[in-house]
Design an enzyme around this catalytic site. Structure first.
Site, PDB file in Angstrom:
ATOM      1  N   ASP A  61      41.547  39.899  37.983  1.00 38.80           N
ATOM      2  CA  ASP A  61      40.241  40.075  38.708  1.00 38.80           C
ATOM      3  C   ASP A  61      39.996  41.755  38.928  1.00 38.80           C
ATOM      4  O   ASP A  61      41.031  42.377  39.102  1.00 38.80           O
ATOM      5  CB  ASP A  61      40.227  39.336  40.038  1.00 38.80           C
ATOM      6  CG  ASP A  61      39.868  37.890  39.778  1.00 38.80           C
ATOM      7  OD1 ASP A  61      40.082  37.484  38.674  1.00 38.80           O
ATOM      8  OD2 ASP A  61      39.792  36.996  40.840  1.00 38.80           O
ATOM      9  N   ASP A  62      38.887  41.931  39.202  1.00 36.93           N
ATOM     10  CA  ASP A  62      38.283  42.974  39.828  1.00 36.93           C
ATOM     11  C   ASP A  62      38.263  44.380  39.010  1.00 36.93           C
ATOM     12  O   ASP A  62      37.842  45.575  39.444  1.00 36.93           O
ATOM     13  CB  ASP A  62      39.065  43.763  41.055  1.00 36.93           C
ATOM     14  CG  ASP A  62      39.087  42.335  42.238  1.00 36.93           C
ATOM     15  OD1 ASP A  62      38.175  41.534  41.741  1.00 36.93           O
ATOM     16  OD2 ASP A  62      39.657  42.438  43.393  1.00 36.93           O
ATOM     17  N   HIS A 112      32.304  38.484  37.853  1.00 31.35           N
ATOM     18  CA  HIS A 112      32.754  38.601  39.149  1.00 31.35           C
ATOM     19  C   HIS A 112      31.941  39.181  39.897  1.00 31.35           C
ATOM     20  O   HIS A 112      32.616  39.794  41.005  1.00 31.35           O
ATOM     21  CB  HIS A 112      34.480  39.162  39.196  1.00 31.35           C
ATOM     22  CG  HIS A 112      35.124  38.843  40.218  1.00 31.35           C
ATOM     23  ND1 HIS A 112      35.214  37.753  40.787  1.00 31.35           N
ATOM     24  CD2 HIS A 112      35.976  39.734  40.899  1.00 31.35           C
ATOM     25  CE1 HIS A 112      36.210  37.858  42.083  1.00 31.35           C
ATOM     26  NE2 HIS A 112      36.666  38.878  41.987  1.00 31.35           N
ATOM     27  N   HIS A 116      31.091  42.962  44.235  1.00 30.93           N
ATOM     28  CA  HIS A 116      32.277  42.417  45.182  1.00 30.93           C
ATOM     29  C   HIS A 116      31.732  42.062  46.353  1.00 30.93           C
ATOM     30  O   HIS A 116      32.701  42.096  47.434  1.00 30.93           O
ATOM     31  CB  HIS A 116      33.605  42.897  44.991  1.00 30.93           C
ATOM     32  CG  HIS A 116      35.010  42.128  44.962  1.00 30.93           C
ATOM     33  ND1 HIS A 116      35.308  41.544  45.980  1.00 30.93           N
ATOM     34  CD2 HIS A 116      35.556  41.491  43.982  1.00 30.93           C
ATOM     35  CE1 HIS A 116      36.247  40.729  45.973  1.00 30.93           C
ATOM     36  NE2 HIS A 116      36.688  40.707  44.529  1.00 30.93           N
ATOM     37  N   TYR A 153      36.336  36.698  46.757  1.00 36.05           N
ATOM     38  CA  TYR A 153      36.960  35.967  47.563  1.00 36.05           C
ATOM     39  C   TYR A 153      36.985  34.482  47.618  1.00 36.05           C
ATOM     40  O   TYR A 153      37.269  33.730  48.384  1.00 36.05           O
ATOM     41  CB  TYR A 153      36.409  36.345  48.960  1.00 36.05           C
ATOM     42  CG  TYR A 153      36.155  37.767  49.139  1.00 36.05           C
ATOM     43  CD1 TYR A 153      37.174  38.577  49.419  1.00 36.05           C
ATOM     44  CD2 TYR A 153      34.862  38.280  49.051  1.00 36.05           C
ATOM     45  CE1 TYR A 153      36.951  40.286  49.436  1.00 36.05           C
ATOM     46  CE2 TYR A 153      34.431  39.717  49.070  1.00 36.05           C
ATOM     47  CZ  TYR A 153      35.413  40.443  49.549  1.00 36.05           C
ATOM     48  OH  TYR A 153      35.099  41.833  49.417  1.00 36.05           O
ATOM     49  N   HIS A 207      45.274  40.387  40.095  1.00 42.04           N
ATOM     50  CA  HIS A 207      44.233  41.696  39.965  1.00 42.04           C
ATOM     51  C   HIS A 207      44.895  42.854  39.177  1.00 42.04           C
ATOM     52  O   HIS A 207      46.129  43.423  39.340  1.00 42.04           O
ATOM     53  CB  HIS A 207      44.241  42.107  41.296  1.00 42.04           C
ATOM     54  CG  HIS A 207      43.474  41.070  42.276  1.00 42.04           C
ATOM     55  ND1 HIS A 207      44.376  40.218  42.779  1.00 42.04           N
ATOM     56  CD2 HIS A 207      42.101  40.878  42.480  1.00 42.04           C
ATOM     57  CE1 HIS A 207      43.467  39.212  43.612  1.00 42.04           C
ATOM     58  NE2 HIS A 207      42.153  39.807  43.414  1.00 42.04           N
TER      59      HIS A 207
HETATM   60 ZN   LIG Z   1      37.892  39.961  43.403  1.00 49.06          ZN
END
Ligand SMILES: [Zn+2]
Length: 278
Positions: A61-62, A112, A116, A153, A207
């Site tokens: 992720d991210d 995603h 965020h 989250y 991540h």
């Molecule tokens: Zn995230």
């Protein structure tokens, strides 16, 4: 003659013991799998998938991160492993070439959000804008719109799940394995947590923006492979889903290893997490 019989007797005992030793592992694993939490909105939300076989999905992720994601892509290519990247729209706009490379190399790209935020606390209009902008950025980078979404989250209301699924067609992907790598506990801890929790059908969260996570991956992937796990993208994992028995088998005697499984619970308001995982 009696020495001969003694030898035969020893051999018989030995085969019996070896036979006993070989059995328990797979049986134990199956029971553990049955006790994993079930998706909250069947067919829309997935924490893990009930599959027949040692299949798992690694998710990152991210990102993309300019330095770390290419390193991870090199490693995944060396292992012939396909993973799923839940990308942030802002980062996609900044490094579309990295997302294009990931898609070209067979990885799946999921939405995603753009920046965020916490969907559970936002207006529909703001959530829609976050998703649409990111959907467009992914389409621009890869030529394809995503079919998966992971809320930042893991925070999303039951109502949001339904309208997002209806409007964007997304499957909403959470996870069942969380190494808390965002707390940067060090590569050895990240690896140990993933190895301890991963079961057939698991969706593993981590991540690709933390150096320790990328450092943990070579030995983590080696160890998962050594345990016999096979890696697929999240969409592939979902396509392998097997229906569960209508009455889930009772947990093994003693304490179940995970949180109690709500039988059929329409999820209450936001799925709030104590931690900023996801
Ligand atoms: Zn995230």
């Amino acid at each position: 003659m009696s020495a001969y019989r003694l030898l035969f007797f020893c051999f018989a005992i030995l085969s019996f013991t070896v036979g006993l030793g070989a059995e328990p592992t797979p049986a134990k694993r199956d029971t553990a799998r049955e006790t994993r939490a079930t998706p909250e909105e069947p067919g829309i939300t997935f924490n893990s998938v009930h599959v027949d076989g040692p299949y798992i999905a690694m998710t990152f992720d991210d990102g993309p991160s300019a330095t770390l994601t290419p390193k991870l892509l090199d490693l995944l290519a060396a292992h012939h492993i396909k993973a799923t990247f839940f990308v942030i729209g802002e980062n996609v706009a900044e490094h579309p070439e990295i997302v294009a490379r990931a898609a070209r190399e067979g990885h799946e790209i999921g939405n995603h959000s753009w920046s965020h935020p916490n969907f559970g606390k936002m207006s529909d209009e703001s959530v829609r804008r976050q998703l649409q902008q990111t959907d467009d950025a992914i389409k621009n980078a890869t030529g394809k719109r995503p079919t998966l979404m992971r809320p930042p989250y893991g925070s999303i209301t039951a109502r949001e799940k339904r309208w997002i699924h209806d409007e964007f067609g997304y499957d909403i992907i959470l996870w069942d394995v969380d190494p808390y790598d965002w707390k940067r506990p060090g590569p050895a801890v990240v690896r140990a947590r993933i190895l301890k929790e991963t079961r057939p059908g698991s969706i593993v969260l981590s991540h690709d923006i933390h150096p320790g996570t990328i450092e943990a991956m070579p030995s983590t992937l080696d160890a998962l492979e050594a345990k016999g796990f096979k890696f697929v993208t999240v969409s592939e994992l979902i396509r392998m889903a097997k229906p569960k028995a209508s009455h889930p088998s009772p947990p093994p005697s003693g304490n179940a290893p995970t949180e109690p499984v709500p039988a059929v619970s329409p999820s209450p308001t936001p799925v709030q997490r104590a931690s900023p995982s996801g």
